[in-house]
Write an enzyme that holds these catalytic residues in place. Structure first.
Site, short mmCIF file in Angstrom:
data_model
loop_
_atom_site.label_atom_id
_atom_site.label_comp_id
_atom_site.label_asym_id
_atom_site.label_seq_id
_atom_site.Cartn_x
_atom_site.Cartn_y
_atom_site.Cartn_z
N ASN A 73 0.83 -1.20 0.00
CA ASN A 73 0.00 0.00 0.00
C ASN A 73 0.87 1.26 0.00
O ASN A 73 1.92 1.31 0.63
CB ASN A 73 -1.00 0.00 1.16
CG ASN A 73 -0.41 -0.30 2.52
OD1 ASN A 73 0.60 -1.01 2.63
ND2 ASN A 73 -1.02 0.23 3.55
N VAL A 74 0.39 2.26 -0.73
CA VAL A 74 1.10 3.53 -0.88
C VAL A 74 0.12 4.64 -0.53
O VAL A 74 -0.82 4.90 -1.28
CB VAL A 74 1.63 3.71 -2.32
CG1 VAL A 74 2.39 5.03 -2.45
CG2 VAL A 74 2.53 2.53 -2.73
N ASN A 76 -1.08 8.61 1.02
CA ASN A 76 -0.89 9.98 0.56
C ASN A 76 -1.41 10.94 1.63
O ASN A 76 -2.39 10.62 2.32
CB ASN A 76 -1.68 10.16 -0.75
CG ASN A 76 -1.32 11.44 -1.46
OD1 ASN A 76 -1.80 12.51 -1.14
ND2 ASN A 76 -0.44 11.32 -2.44
N TYR A 79 -5.63 11.75 2.04
CA TYR A 79 -5.89 10.33 2.35
C TYR A 79 -6.54 9.50 1.25
O TYR A 79 -6.08 8.38 0.97
CB TYR A 79 -6.73 10.22 3.63
CG TYR A 79 -6.03 10.60 4.92
CD1 TYR A 79 -4.72 11.09 4.92
CD2 TYR A 79 -6.67 10.47 6.13
CE1 TYR A 79 -4.09 11.45 6.11
CE2 TYR A 79 -6.05 10.82 7.32
CZ TYR A 79 -4.76 11.32 7.31
OH TYR A 79 -4.14 11.66 8.48
N GLU A 86 -2.95 -4.56 -3.21
CA GLU A 86 -3.41 -5.45 -4.28
C GLU A 86 -3.40 -4.73 -5.62
O GLU A 86 -3.00 -5.27 -6.65
CB GLU A 86 -4.83 -5.94 -3.99
CG GLU A 86 -4.97 -6.78 -2.74
CD GLU A 86 -5.27 -5.97 -1.49
OE1 GLU A 86 -4.76 -4.83 -1.36
OE2 GLU A 86 -6.02 -6.47 -0.62
N CYS A 120 -10.64 -3.20 -4.18
CA CYS A 120 -9.65 -4.17 -4.68
C CYS A 120 -10.33 -5.42 -5.22
O CYS A 120 -9.87 -6.00 -6.21
CB CYS A 120 -8.65 -4.53 -3.58
SG CYS A 120 -7.49 -3.19 -3.27
N1 THU Z 1 -5.29 -1.58 2.42
C1 THU Z 1 -4.75 -2.36 1.43
O1 THU Z 1 -3.62 -2.12 0.99
N2 THU Z 1 -5.48 -3.39 0.97
C2 THU Z 1 -6.74 -3.68 1.38
O2 THU Z 1 -7.39 -4.53 0.79
C3 THU Z 1 -7.28 -3.03 2.56
C4 THU Z 1 -6.61 -1.79 2.97
C5 THU Z 1 -4.51 -0.44 2.91
C6 THU Z 1 -5.08 0.89 2.55
C7 THU Z 1 -4.48 1.78 3.61
O3 THU Z 1 -3.18 2.16 3.19
C8 THU Z 1 -4.35 0.86 4.81
O4 THU Z 1 -4.46 -0.47 4.31
C9 THU Z 1 -5.41 1.08 5.88
O5 THU Z 1 -6.67 1.07 5.33
#
Ligand code: THU
Length: 170
Positions: A73-74, A76, A79, A86, A120
């Site tokens: 996850n990236v 910002n 938000y 994914e 996702c």
């Molecule tokens: N997040 C993911 O990367 N994948 C998901 O399916 C659920 C949530 C991330 C988004 C955010 O950076 C952090 O988890 C908290 O929501």
């Protein structure tokens, strides 16, 4: 009935060799592929940029050509602009020419395993068969697997849009 204190699912330890073997048989993966996906999505948590949530997510996908792509996850400062692990992994696969995926794996630091968010699930739907496995690892590498169609029933996909099949691939 499940309550908030009793999770609706159980997770199998990745060290349970016979459990992994039967998972792989059921979902059309080799044991080596399963563990490669596991190692990659777990390792990818370390590449997350998540200063706001502090919630690390790693993801890994395997294409029908057996190529692996990883993501995390990236986030910002604005938000909603942040991107999930994914979608990062899948975008890497697609932009490298791999549009058909055999499996998606995701790892977090919580238990029970976290499942892909709704956005996702829809993103995966574009590039993965409905019976494709989504493997979810918890903080201790225990895992739960569901097929895409179980995570996203009655889904909307490219075949609903006739233009998607009648035009040359882009
Ligand atoms: N997040 C993911 O990367 N994948 C998901 O399916 C659920 C949530 C991330 C988004 C955010 O950076 C952090 O988890 C908290 O929501």
């Amino acid at each position: 009935m499940a309550t908030s204190s009793s999770p609706a699912w159980t997770a199998t330890p990745a060290t349970d060799a016979s459990g992994v073997e039967s998972t792989c048989k059921k979902y059309g993966l080799t044991v080596d592929e399963f563990h490669e996906l596991r190692r990659r999505c777990v390792a990818s948590k370390a590449t997350a940029y998540c200063p706001y949530s502090r919630f690390r997510v790693g993801a890994s996908v395997i294409s029908v050509n057996n190529a692996y792509f990883d993501g995390a996850n990236v986030e910002n400062a604005s938000y909603p602009v942040g991107t999930c692990a994914e979608r990062v992994a899948i975008a890497k696969a697609v932009t490298e020419g791999h549009r058909k995926l055999r499996a998606v794996a995701v790892a977090t630091d919580i238990a029970p395993p976290a499942s892909p968010c709704g956005m996702c699930r829809q993103f995966i739907r574009e590039f993965c068969a409905l019976d494709g496995p989504i493997i979810m690892f918890d903080k201790d590498e225990n895992y739960t697997v569901l097929r895409l169609q179980e995570l996203l029933p009655l889904s909307f996909g490219p075949e609903a849009l006739p233009s998607a099949s009648s035009l040359p691939p882009v």
